[in-house]
Design an enzyme around this catalytic site. Sequence first.
Site, PDB file in Angstrom:
ATOM      1  N   TYR A  19     -11.874  -2.168  -4.044  1.00 32.58           N
ATOM      2  CA  TYR A  19     -13.005  -2.538  -2.349  1.00 32.58           C
ATOM      3  C   TYR A  19     -14.494  -2.137  -2.736  1.00 32.58           C
ATOM      4  CZ  TYR A  19      -8.219  -2.095   0.229  1.00 32.58           C
ATOM      5  OH  TYR A  19      -7.332  -2.662   0.591  1.00 32.58           O
ATOM      6  N   HIS A  32      -1.908  -5.444   1.573  1.00 27.59           N
ATOM      7  CA  HIS A  32      -3.603  -6.092   1.261  1.00 27.59           C
ATOM      8  C   HIS A  32      -3.573  -6.972   0.854  1.00 27.59           C
ATOM      9  CE1 HIS A  32      -7.763  -6.360   0.370  1.00 27.59           C
ATOM     10  NE2 HIS A  32      -7.098  -6.644  -1.078  1.00 27.59           N
ATOM     11  N   LYS A  82       0.816  -1.382   0.072  1.00 30.43           N
ATOM     12  CA  LYS A  82       0.142  -0.026   0.018  1.00 30.43           C
ATOM     13  C   LYS A  82       1.286   1.309   0.339  1.00 30.43           C
ATOM     14  CE  LYS A  82      -3.498  -1.895   1.867  1.00 30.43           C
ATOM     15  NZ  LYS A  82      -4.919  -1.616   2.989  1.00 30.43           N
ATOM     16  N   GLU A 102      -9.586 -10.434  -7.826  1.00 26.99           N
ATOM     17  CA  GLU A 102      -8.271  -9.524  -7.534  1.00 26.99           C
ATOM     18  C   GLU A 102      -7.613  -9.415  -8.367  1.00 26.99           C
ATOM     19  OE1 GLU A 102      -7.515  -8.757  -3.136  1.00 26.99           O
ATOM     20  OE2 GLU A 102      -9.790  -8.768  -2.635  1.00 26.99           O
ATOM     21  N   PHE A 137     -15.822   3.650   6.328  1.00 28.80           N
ATOM     22  CA  PHE A 137     -14.479   3.672   6.352  1.00 28.80           C
ATOM     23  C   PHE A 137     -14.452   3.791   4.938  1.00 28.80           C
ATOM     24  CE2 PHE A 137     -14.623  -0.333   7.436  1.00 28.80           C
ATOM     25  CZ  PHE A 137     -14.356  -1.342   6.106  1.00 28.80           C
ATOM     26  N   ASN A 177      -1.788   0.192   6.651  1.00 30.31           N
ATOM     27  CA  ASN A 177      -1.669  -1.364   7.032  1.00 30.31           C
ATOM     28  C   ASN A 177      -0.785  -1.957   6.269  1.00 30.31           C
ATOM     29  OD1 ASN A 177      -3.347  -1.905   5.567  1.00 30.31           O
ATOM     30  ND2 ASN A 177      -4.444  -2.935   6.888  1.00 30.31           N
ATOM     31  N   ARG A 233      -2.595 -13.979   4.636  1.00 34.05           N
ATOM     32  CA  ARG A 233      -3.393 -13.194   5.800  1.00 34.05           C
ATOM     33  C   ARG A 233      -2.595 -13.956   6.932  1.00 34.05           C
ATOM     34  NH1 ARG A 233      -7.531 -11.063   4.494  1.00 34.05           N
ATOM     35  NH2 ARG A 233      -8.298 -11.144   6.229  1.00 34.05           N
TER      36      ARG A 233
HETATM   37  P1  CMP Z   1      -7.472  -4.156   3.442  1.00 31.83           P
HETATM   38  O1  CMP Z   1      -7.027  -5.857   4.057  1.00 31.83           O
HETATM   39  O2  CMP Z   1      -6.556  -3.933   2.795  1.00 31.83           O
HETATM   40  O3  CMP Z   1      -9.082  -4.338   3.556  1.00 31.83           O
HETATM   41  C1  CMP Z   1     -10.122  -3.637   3.656  1.00 31.83           C
HETATM   42  C2  CMP Z   1      -8.970  -2.026   4.861  1.00 31.83           C
HETATM   43  O4  CMP Z   1     -10.295  -1.041   5.445  1.00 31.83           O
HETATM   44  C3  CMP Z   1      -8.264  -2.686   5.576  1.00 31.83           C
HETATM   45  O5  CMP Z   1      -7.604  -4.109   4.589  1.00 31.83           O
HETATM   46  C4  CMP Z   1      -8.063  -1.902   6.836  1.00 31.83           C
HETATM   47  O6  CMP Z   1      -6.566  -1.130   5.785  1.00 31.83           O
HETATM   48  C5  CMP Z   1      -9.260  -0.314   6.280  1.00 31.83           C
HETATM   49  N1  CMP Z   1     -10.055  -0.044   6.976  1.00 31.83           N
HETATM   50  C6  CMP Z   1     -10.195   1.009   7.810  1.00 31.83           C
HETATM   51  N2  CMP Z   1     -10.754   0.743   8.995  1.00 31.83           N
HETATM   52  C7  CMP Z   1     -11.388  -0.388   8.638  1.00 31.83           C
HETATM   53  C8  CMP Z   1     -12.470  -1.023   9.744  1.00 31.83           C
HETATM   54  N3  CMP Z   1     -12.319   0.164  11.089  1.00 31.83           N
HETATM   55  N4  CMP Z   1     -12.277  -2.636   9.795  1.00 31.83           N
HETATM   56  C9  CMP Z   1     -11.505  -3.236   8.870  1.00 31.83           C
HETATM   57  N5  CMP Z   1     -10.662  -2.715   8.247  1.00 31.83           N
HETATM   58  C10 CMP Z   1     -10.902  -0.995   8.074  1.00 31.83           C
END
Ligand code: CMP
Length: 136
Positions: free
Chosen positions: A52, A118, A12, A129, A60, A115, A88
């Site tokens: 997404y 992904h 990311k 994806e 969010f 984070n 994962r």
């Molecule tokens: P990702 O695995 O890329 O999938 C969706 C993303 O939403 C997740 O990582 C997080 O970076 C983001 N995100 C932001 N807020 C939340 C939340 N409350 N719960 C889960 N994902 C979140």
Amino acid sequence: MSNIERTLSIIKPDAVERNLEDDIKKIFIDNGFKISKLKKVKLEKSEAEKFYKVHETKPFYNDLCLYLSSGPIVVMIIEKDNAVLDNRELMGATNPKEAKDGTLRKKFGISIDKNSVHGSDSIENAKIEIDFFFKD
Ligand code: CMP
């Protein structure tokens, strides 16, 4: 029996910005993944929204799509036995604060949004994806 799977991994914007691409690729390789395709792209917000879409009802969603399209990302097809689940596990919990030691998000993640990586959450979503980024 061998059960080679493919899954999609994204490095990311927060991690690309901090030049963590090579460190993260090395960790995948050291953990038995083969990186079979890789490209660096910058998404438009509309493309992030499409990617997404499963999260479109979440509070969010807008921030998430703004963030994913805020800078370059590195998109990879990675493969090994049980790639979806193993990726994962290697990534760790979505929230870096909850991620276990030794996971990518514990090591590199800044916040639940930033984070660092992904990964597809199922074999079915991995196919979707992978097609999103690599279907030509
Ligand atoms: P990702 O695995 O890329 O999938 C969706 C993303 O939403 C997740 O990582 C997080 O970076 C983001 N995100 C932001 N807020 C939340 C939340 N409350 N719960 C889960 N994902 C979140």
